[in-house]
Scaffold this motif. Structure first.
Motif, short mmCIF file in Angstrom:
data_model
loop_
_atom_site.label_atom_id
_atom_site.label_comp_id
_atom_site.label_asym_id
_atom_site.label_seq_id
_atom_site.Cartn_x
_atom_site.Cartn_y
_atom_site.Cartn_z
N ASN A 102 65.48 -23.29 -10.48
CA ASN A 102 64.98 -22.32 -9.49
C ASN A 102 65.88 -21.10 -9.41
OD1 ASN A 102 62.91 -24.16 -8.81
ND2 ASN A 102 64.29 -25.22 -7.41
N THR A 103 67.18 -21.34 -9.44
CA THR A 103 68.11 -20.21 -9.35
C THR A 103 68.57 -19.75 -10.73
OG1 THR A 103 69.88 -21.81 -9.05
CG2 THR A 103 69.02 -20.81 -7.06
N GLY A 104 68.23 -20.53 -11.76
CA GLY A 104 68.62 -20.16 -13.12
C GLY A 104 70.11 -20.27 -13.34
N ILE A 105 70.69 -21.37 -12.87
CA ILE A 105 72.14 -21.58 -13.04
C ILE A 105 72.36 -22.90 -13.77
CG2 ILE A 105 74.34 -22.00 -11.85
CD1 ILE A 105 73.25 -20.47 -9.47
N CYS A 106 73.31 -22.92 -14.68
CA CYS A 106 73.82 -24.17 -15.24
C CYS A 106 75.27 -24.31 -14.79
CB CYS A 106 73.73 -24.17 -16.76
SG CYS A 106 72.03 -24.33 -17.33
N TYR A 107 75.60 -25.46 -14.27
CA TYR A 107 76.92 -25.65 -13.68
C TYR A 107 77.98 -25.92 -14.75
CZ TYR A 107 74.12 -25.76 -9.51
OH TYR A 107 73.25 -25.40 -8.52
N THR B 206 83.01 -19.40 -12.17
CA THR B 206 83.34 -20.73 -11.64
C THR B 206 82.10 -21.43 -11.07
OG1 THR B 206 83.99 -19.66 -9.62
CG2 THR B 206 85.77 -20.31 -11.09
N GLU B 207 81.11 -20.65 -10.62
CA GLU B 207 79.93 -21.26 -9.99
C GLU B 207 78.88 -21.67 -11.00
OE1 GLU B 207 78.46 -19.24 -6.38
OE2 GLU B 207 80.26 -18.03 -6.56
N GLY B 208 78.97 -21.14 -12.20
CA GLY B 208 77.99 -21.49 -13.23
C GLY B 208 77.63 -20.31 -14.10
N VAL B 209 76.73 -20.56 -15.04
CA VAL B 209 76.27 -19.51 -15.95
C VAL B 209 74.74 -19.42 -15.91
CG1 VAL B 209 78.21 -19.49 -17.56
CG2 VAL B 209 76.40 -21.18 -17.86
N PRO B 210 74.17 -18.24 -16.15
CA PRO B 210 74.86 -16.98 -16.36
C PRO B 210 75.43 -16.42 -15.05
CG PRO B 210 72.48 -16.60 -16.29
CD PRO B 210 72.69 -18.08 -16.22
N SER B 211 76.58 -15.76 -15.14
CA SER B 211 77.14 -15.00 -14.03
C SER B 211 77.20 -13.56 -14.48
CB SER B 211 78.54 -15.49 -13.68
OG SER B 211 78.48 -16.70 -12.97
N LEU B 212 76.56 -12.70 -13.71
CA LEU B 212 76.41 -11.30 -14.12
C LEU B 212 77.21 -10.37 -13.22
CD1 LEU B 212 72.64 -11.79 -14.49
CD2 LEU B 212 74.04 -11.08 -16.41
N TYR B 213 77.86 -9.41 -13.83
CA TYR B 213 78.64 -8.41 -13.09
C TYR B 213 78.27 -7.03 -13.60
CZ TYR B 213 81.56 -12.27 -11.47
OH TYR B 213 82.01 -13.43 -10.89
N ASP C 297 77.96 -10.22 -18.89
CA ASP C 297 77.12 -11.41 -18.84
C ASP C 297 77.98 -12.60 -19.28
OD1 ASP C 297 75.00 -13.29 -19.22
OD2 ASP C 297 74.73 -12.61 -21.29
N CYS C 298 78.48 -13.35 -18.29
CA CYS C 298 79.24 -14.57 -18.60
C CYS C 298 78.22 -15.65 -18.89
CB CYS C 298 80.13 -14.97 -17.43
SG CYS C 298 81.37 -13.74 -17.03
N MET C 299 78.13 -16.06 -20.14
CA MET C 299 77.04 -16.94 -20.57
C MET C 299 77.56 -18.13 -21.36
SD MET C 299 77.00 -16.18 -24.05
CE MET C 299 75.42 -16.68 -24.69
N ALA C 300 76.63 -18.98 -21.78
CA ALA C 300 76.96 -20.11 -22.66
C ALA C 300 75.78 -20.36 -23.58
CB ALA C 300 77.26 -21.35 -21.83
N VAL C 301 76.06 -20.92 -24.73
CA VAL C 301 74.98 -21.22 -25.69
C VAL C 301 74.12 -22.38 -25.16
CG1 VAL C 301 74.48 -22.01 -28.04
CG2 VAL C 301 76.27 -20.32 -27.65
N ASN C 302 74.79 -23.42 -24.64
CA ASN C 302 74.05 -24.58 -24.13
C ASN C 302 73.61 -24.36 -22.69
OD1 ASN C 302 73.98 -26.44 -26.35
ND2 ASN C 302 76.20 -26.55 -26.12
#
Lengths: 179, 167
Positions: free
Chosen positions: B71-76, A140-147, A60-65
């Motif tokens: 909608n997609t639950g993404i933060c850039y 690179t596309e944003g968070v969360p990015s899940l693998y 889970d590639c995440m961020a606090v903010n």
């Protein structure tokens, strides 16, 4: 007459090829490399993805903010409750270190979940390096990015953005059934 | 039931974010309420962010603007970190142009260097306005269903024309 039919057929094939090219340009290319990487845990240990070989790994590639990342925690908690840690390992890695996030901010988040939501986030948390090595490779596309990695350390599934427990569980089950 | 669960989750998430913001900010925060103009900006538009800072004058003030798609639950990841110059007495102001056509909300955080230490404001969430077609003016460059229909229609028309000519 036959020439006209051939011309029309040729025109249609050109249109079809053009359409397919445009369509292929819309698909998001996923990072399919199962390359190893390292990260720093909140206990200041250096861990590698390969340390978890033999288990299915949910990265889970995440961020606090990041508000969607907070919602994701509730779904990851369900995974942690419903799967044995002998089979499935969750790694939540803060990849916004380059945006100023650090270990203390991440720890505050874990504490806030415990104090505000009575939710113990009992899996491995870590941080990317300041250069953003993991971010540049996996988020690179944003968070969360899940693998989801299979037991051999190969990426079985990836998704950018929030993903529900139900959808993740299907993919985890599939990854678990792979040899 | 699902909506109720989502509502409860939202409350919990807001309180968690609030708790982390308070912890980050510490006590006696001199950074006042952040104002965003317009109050409901459109995606890709330019917004003006203002904030009053009381007490000792900060040596540096910056604003961080993060764009997300609910909608997609993404933060850039390309958070904008912009300097906020002093606009009038104790009011700091900056203009920021939003980058993502499909963002549905932004979060704004002001950081100020006061007495050599960085202090952070609480996060302000601003929902972006949606255009009448309901998609934030975004077509993200992907062909829609109408293109598929168009290609099929051209193909069928060509076949029909060729058959008619054969007769």
């Amino acid at each position: 007459m036959i020439l006209t039919i051939k011309k029309l057929g040729f025109l249609f094939i050109i249109l079809l090829v053009t359409f397919l090219q445009v369509l292929s340009g819309c698909t998001t290319e996923k990072n399919n490399t199962g390359d190893d990487f390292s990260f720093t845990t909140l206990d200041n240990e250096i861990k590698r993805l390969s340390d978890f070989n033999g288990k299915v790994v949910v990265l889970d590639c995440m961020a606090v903010n990041c508000q969607p990342c907070m919602y994701q925690m509730f779904d990851l908690k369900k995974i942690s409750e419903n799967y044995s840690s002998d089979d499935v390992v969750i790694l939540s890695i803060d990849v916004w270190v380059s945006n100023g996030e650090n270990a203390s901010v991440l720890q505050e988040l874990i504490d806030a979940f415990k104090n505000q939501a009575n939710l113990t986030l009992d899996w491995t948390f870590g941080l990317d390096d300041p250069e953003g090595t993991i971010e540049n490779r996996y988020a690179t596309e944003g968070v969360p990015s899940l693998y989801i990695y299979d037991k051999n350390g190969n990426i079985y599934y990836s998704h950018v953005g929030y993903e529900s427990y139900a959808d993740l569980a299907i993919k985890i089950d599939e990854a678990l059934s792979r040899n | 039931m699902k909506n109720q669960q989502k509502f409860i989750l939202t409350i919990v998430v807001i309180s968690i974010l609030g708790a982390t913001a308070v912890l980050a900010a510490g006590t006696g925060l001199p950074i006042g309420t952040i104002t965003v103009s317009p109050s409901a900006p459109a995606a890709l538009s330019t917004i003006t962010i203002s904030v009053p800072i009381s007490g000792e004058a900060p040596s540096e003030v910056r604003v961080k603007v993060e764009e997300c798609n609910g909608n997609t639950g993404i933060c850039y990841p390309d958070i904008q970190n912009v300097s906020m110059p002093l606009a009038s007495s104790s009011i700091y102001r900056a203009e920021v142009t939003l980058k993502h056509s499909d963002a549905t909300y932004i979060t704004v955080t002001v950081i100020a260097k006061i007495n050599g230490a960085w202090q952070e404001s609480s996060q302000k969430k601003v929902n972006l306005s949606v255009t009448p077609d309901g998609n934030n003016g975004d077509d993200n460059g992907s062909p829609g269903f109408e293109l598929v229909v168009m290609v099929i229609a051209i193909g069928v028309s060509l076949i029909l024309i060729s058959r008619k000519r054969m007769k």
